[in-house]
Design an enzyme around this catalytic site. Structure first.
Site, PDB file in Angstrom:
ATOM      1  N   SER A   1       1.121  18.565   0.718  1.00  0.00           N
ATOM      2  CA  SER A   1       0.432  17.422   0.345  1.00  0.00           C
ATOM      3  C   SER A   1       1.336  16.933  -0.731  1.00  0.00           C
ATOM      4  CB  SER A   1      -0.965  17.583  -0.046  1.00  0.00           C
ATOM      5  OG  SER A   1      -1.739  18.020   1.251  1.00  0.00           O
TER       6      SER A   1
ATOM      7  N   ASP B   1     -11.897   8.032   7.819  1.00  0.00           N
ATOM      8  CA  ASP B   1     -11.693   9.514   8.123  1.00  0.00           C
ATOM      9  C   ASP B   1     -12.750  10.107   8.350  1.00  0.00           C
ATOM     10  OD1 ASP B   1     -10.966  11.901   8.071  1.00  0.00           O
ATOM     11  OD2 ASP B   1     -10.975  12.248   5.736  1.00  0.00           O
TER      12      ASP B   1
ATOM     13  N   ASP C   1      -8.161  17.096   9.323  1.00  0.00           N
ATOM     14  CA  ASP C   1      -8.131  17.036   7.897  1.00  0.00           C
ATOM     15  C   ASP C   1      -8.490  18.258   7.334  1.00  0.00           C
ATOM     16  OD1 ASP C   1      -8.050  14.477   5.530  1.00  0.00           O
ATOM     17  OD2 ASP C   1      -9.221  16.243   5.036  1.00  0.00           O
TER      18      ASP C   1
ATOM     19  N   HIS D   1     -13.297  12.559   4.307  1.00  0.00           N
ATOM     20  CA  HIS D   1     -13.509  12.245   2.738  1.00  0.00           C
ATOM     21  C   HIS D   1     -14.656  11.251   2.879  1.00  0.00           C
ATOM     22  CE1 HIS D   1     -10.298  14.710   1.405  1.00  0.00           C
ATOM     23  NE2 HIS D   1      -9.671  14.284   2.462  1.00  0.00           N
TER      24      HIS D   1
ATOM     25  N   CYS E   1      -6.341  12.971   1.199  1.00  0.00           N
ATOM     26  CA  CYS E   1      -6.753  12.954   2.475  1.00  0.00           C
ATOM     27  C   CYS E   1      -5.907  12.855   3.514  1.00  0.00           C
ATOM     28  CB  CYS E   1      -7.657  11.632   2.508  1.00  0.00           C
ATOM     29  SG  CYS E   1      -7.996  10.960   4.084  1.00  0.00           S
TER      30      CYS E   1
END
Lengths: 379, 615
Positions: free
Chosen positions: B327, B351, B366, B376, B390
């Site tokens: 990430s 999400d 996720d 999220h 996210c």
């Protein structure tokens, strides 16, 4: 000049009483003065060659004094006495040589020394003196020029001890011993064709000698002479370094005590057999010439003594001793300069070492005895 | 037989015979003397020059004085690599009476190993005449005494004092400095033989190798007079060597120590850069090794241990370790999306905890799925997508950008390309694109792979230094410098070379950095746990990269996978956010998640900003 006149000339001097100490001591100053100069020069060179070591120089001085003592003693002996005792001395020397073969003491791989308790000495050195005496005794007995049978016998007298010495092995001494005898034969007047035949025979002997007599290290020395570069750090080292020392001296030399080859240990045997390289390096070509001139004076006087000797025996002996002295000079200076193979021949009165000095001085004692012989009629 | 009268007559004849022969021998002697004189004349006059040269060459030797290698110091001048005197026992083969006997004697006295003997024989075979061939190096005092006492009895043996490289901080800096080692035959081909006469060592890796030409210096010469035994008598002429140049690093020894201690036993790497010039403030790779072992040649056994260890201590993870960035690429992709018009800061994505490519059944999870369901939020904007990391947001962005656009927007940060840092062995990582995959693997790109790339997984690989460099671009809002360990060589500044700046709208930078600030400073930020007591603002991004693929619907459970298969924890950060003075990238190998990396970065940044930084 007729024989008679010559006798008359000498008679004035000969019948006179000795006027000087030198005459009284039977000393020929014309011979011994240049000798003194050579010795002085030799001590200077030796001092440098030993890196300023007083101990070495004083030991050499002692050798010289012993040598002078020997000369003084021999100078007093009458020539006919010497002549009479020649065969005895020769046989005595032969006996000692044979003893060396039996009970000799070795040094550096060669068996040359005879140990008599405190003293160790080399019978082969004694032979250097005894040989010309004996050969001269032999050829004079039957008149000159010697007949072929006399010559052959003389050759045998020479060859026996020379062979024994060569087998010790001591090629240098064997050479000198043989030469001192051969010079007597030469001076006795053997015909030239015999001389040529002798030289041819010697040349013919080279091949078998190479195969059977010469040891490996001796062959190596001879091969090194022709190509010292082949083994730069081994057998060739000595000769390369000595030539470098001589050559780098130039005309005027590097100066006394300034030779780099000798003082930095590049030059081997710099106090003994190779000492001429030290002189050549430090004193230059002019130093070498000076020494040669001094030697030349000695040799010239030697010839003069021979020429004016009262007896045939004295003449033969004087010339043989003088010529042998020349052999020392030529062989030593020749080998150090790379002209001849390395054999153990010292430079007379310059190289360190007592034996050679005493032997040489015995010879010069005989010379000066011959020179001061007073008798008119030799026989 | 001759009677008495005959004898009288004979006397005259004999005298004339003798006289004739005397003259003949006089001529002979004269000729021989002439030969002698000519010979000495030829040697002393004609060939004098040649022999004089020869005698000088005998006694005068040109000795090389090797230069003193330049030292390496940290930013405050503390010695990191220096030179220590040690003793070398050498042999001049030409001076030894019996070389094999001498070798045995020395083997006894010095307790030489087979390796040392072998090396000695090799060097012996390649020596120049009269050269000193080392047989034992790095001798201590007692061993030296055993030889020195009897030196005069061992012709051909010489003892020389020599400066040998020493690294006082051993393991701490091995990956930064690298090390020098014995010059090998391979090295010799690459090195200038004249400059290396008398030198035994050369840089093998790291700074020592990279700066070898400058560190080495220029050898000097002296003409010395020696005797036949090779003993030095006096120096005739001397041209002193020029020492190598010293290297001053950007690195701060204290910060390096703090970073190494913070990493502790954790395998991984920490890179700290100064964003104002790209200087490396700290570079730790764990595990490490003792560079001193290599200076005089490490034993095969010890080397095998290092080389075969599963922990790869010889690998400089900071520049050679290639990891999926996870990430940590999200801020970069966000900026790409903003600049290319794929998103605005206000763009939101729903999400549910997973993403599905339109028209495909496969679910892309996720990360929240493994801790809680539901994702999220209903509406995740860019800032939240960075702060909370996210994945769904970035699946969507990646899908819409496509892999080649992604590659194009990530490229200016230096991903997929070696940074050009001044050390050796740097890896370039991988920035995947359709073209890359075609060339590297000969295969077409699959849309699903685009989504993996969107969260820094899949083919994408980056070194910790590359991540730090990318973070520097973020910290400086576009400008950056080539990362550099060395600040100055001698008096010359070599660091601080600017890179091509990345020109984007200021609002875009601010929007993304705001998200990165939230990573620590908002309650739901992924690194909120390290915010306590923080006296400055930190902008950062966490990352977790998978070591093994997880089946579509399976859930990653940390304690169920073996240690080596646990996820890598990553963290990039800079601080203070508004006026950055330090950039840090941390990777904790198999640390499980970014929480293994975040405290390390905090400690490094704390130390720098609160204690060490001189600004």
């Amino acid at each position: 000049m007729s024989e008679y006149a010559r006798y008359l000339d000498d008679s004035q001097q000969s019948f006179a009483r000795p006027r000087t100490v030198a005459q009284w001591l039977h000393l020929d100053l014309m011979l011994l003065l240049p000798l003194c100069l050579i010795m002085g020069l030799g001590l200077l060179v030796l001092y440098s060659a030993s890196d300023g070591d007083w101990d070495t120089v004083s030991r050499q001085l002692r050798n010289l004094i012993v040598g002078w003592g020997a000369l003084l003693v021999v100078a007093q002996i009458r020539i006919d006495t010497i002549q009479r005792w020649s065969p005895v001395l020769y046989l005595f020397a032969v006996g000692l040589l044979l003893m060396v073969l039996g009970f000799g003491v070795g040094a550096k791989g060669a068996q040359r020394w005879l140990s008599l308790g405190v003293i160790r000495f080399q019978p082969s050195e004694l032979m250097k003196i005894a040989m010309p005496l004996a050969v001269a005794f032999w050829v004079v007995r039957s008149g000159l020029p010697p007949r072929l049978s006399v010559t052959v016998m003389a050759l045998l007298i020479i060859a026996g001890p020379a062979a024994v010495i060569a087998l010790q092995p001591d090629l240098g001494t064997a050479l000198l011993v043989a030469a001192s005898g051969a010079f007597v034969i030469f001076m006795a007047g053997i015909s030239w064709w015999q001389i040529v035949a002798g030289i041819l025979a010697a040349l013919a002997a080279i091949w078998p000698a190479w195969l059977f007599v010469l040891r490996d290290y001796q062959k190596q020395r001879i091969l090194t002479l022709f190509d010292p570069e082949a083994d730069k750090l081994g057998a060739g080292w000595n000769i390369i370094q000595s030539k470098t020392a001589i050559g780098s001296g130039g005309w005027s030399g590097k100066g006394w005590m300034q030779g780099t080859q000798s003082h930095l240990d590049f030059l081997p045997e710099s106090q003994t057999d190779f000492i001429i390289a030290v002189l050549a390096e430090e004193w230059g070509f002019r130093g070498v010439l000076c020494l040669l001139v001094l030697y030349g004076l000695v040799v010239a006087r030697g010839f003069w003594i021979s020429l004016t000797a009262q007896s045939t025996y004295g003449r033969l002996l004087a010339s043989a001793i003088t010529l042998t002295f020349c052999v020392y000079i030529v062989v030593n200076m020749g080998m150090v300069a790379g002209l001849l193979p390395v054999v153990g021949v010292p430079l007379p009165f310059v190289s360190f070492g007592g034996t050679a000095i005493v032997t040489l001085m015995l010879g010069f004692g005989i010379l000066t005895a011959i020179s001061t012989e007073k008798r008119i009629i030799s026989q | 037989m001759a009677g008495p009268l005959d004898a009288m007559r004979d006397t005259r004849r004999e005298w004339s015979i003798n006289r004739a022969r005397l003259i003949a021998s006089l001529v002979g002697i004269f000729l021989l003397m002439a030969v002698l004189v000519y010979r000495y004349y030829s040697l002393q006059i004609v060939q004098h020059d040649a022999f004089l040269t020869q005698s000088d060459r005998n006694r005068i030797r040109v000795e090389v004085i090797p230069p003193t290698r330049g030292q390496i110091v940290d930013r405050k001048g503390r010695l990191l690599a220096t030179n220590q005197p040690t003793y070398v026992v050498g042999v001049i083969a030409e001076r030894a009476a019996d070389l094999s006997a001498l070798t045995e004697e020395l083997q006894d006295r010095l307790t030489l190993t087979e390796d040392e003997l072998e090396a000695f024989r090799e060097r012996l075979a390649q020596r120049r005449p009269f050269e000193t061939v080392p047989i034992k190096v790095g001798l201590d005092d007692s061993a030296l005494a055993r030889v020195a006492v009897d030196l005069h009895q061992l012709p051909g043996v010489v003892v020389e004092a020599q400066l040998t490289r020493h690294y006082p901080f051993a393991n701490l800096l091995s990956h930064v400095l690298g090390y020098v080692g014995r010059i090998s035959p391979d090295d010799l081909e690459a090195l200038d033989g004249d400059r290396y006469r008398g030198t035994l060592h050369t840089g093998k890796v790291g700074l020592e190798k990279r700066y070898e030409p400058l560190l080495h210096g220029q050898p000097g010469f002296q003409h010395v007079e020696t005797n036949a035994h090779g003993r030095l008598l006096r120096v005739l002429e001397k041209q002193p060597p020029q020492s190598g140049q010293d290297l001053r690093l950007y690195l701060d020894l204290d910060l390096q120590r703090v970073a190494a201690e913070a990493l502790g036993e954790q395998r991984g790497a920490v890179v700290a850069l100064d964003p104002l010039n790209g200087g490396v403030l700290a570079m730790v790779s764990n595990p490490s090794y003792d560079a001193n072992l290599f200076v005089e040649g490490i034993s095969y056994g010890a080397y095998a241990v290092l080389r075969n260890s599963v922990d790869t201590p010889l690998l400089n993870r900071a520049v050679q370790g290639q990891y999926p960035p996870g990430s940590t690429v999200k801020p970069l992709l966000a900026l790409g999306g903003l600049s290319q018009g794929f998103i605005t800061p206000a763009t939101t994505v729903r999400d549910p905890g997973w993403y599905r490519i339109p028209g495909d059944d496969r679910r892309y999870r996720d990360w929240t799925l493994r801790v809680r369901g539901g994702g999220h939020a209903e509406q995740v904007d860019m800032r939240m997508a960075i702060a909370e990391s996210c994945d769904t947001y970035y699946y969507d962005l990646a899908f819409r950008m496509g892999i080649d656009t992604m590659a194009a927007v990530l490229e200016p940060y230096g991903l997929g390309r070696a940074t050009g840092v001044d050390t050796t062995g740097e890896q370039s990582g991988i920035l995947p694109s359709t073209r890359w995959k075609r060339e590297a693997m000969g295969e077409a790109w699959f849309p699903g792979e685009t989504l993996s790339a969107g969260i820094g997984q899949g083919y994408m690989l980056a070194t910790p230094l590359q991540l730090a460099q990318a973070t520097m671009v973020l910290a400086n809002r576009g400008t950056s410098f080539v990362p550099a360990l060395v600040h100055r060589v001698g008096e010359l500044t070599v660091g601080g070379v600017p890179r091509e700046p990345l020109k984007l709208d200021q609002e875009d930078w601010q929007a993304v950095i705001a998200g990165m600030v939230d990573v620590v400073h908002s309650q739901r930020g992924t690194a909120a746990s390290i915010s306590r007591g923080m006296s400055y603002t930190m902008a950062s991004k966490t990352g977790t990269s998978q070591v093994i693929g997880i089946a579509q619907d399976a859930i990653y459970e940390e304690d169920k996978v073996s240690e080596r298969n646990r996820n890598h924890g990553l963290f990039i950060a800079f601080a203070p956010a508004e006026n950055p003075r330090i950039v840090v990238a941390v990777i904790a190998e198999n640390g499980g998640g970014s929480s293994a990396a975040t405290p390390i970065a905090r400690q490094v940044i704390d130390t720098w900003l609160n204690e060490l930084s001189d600004v």
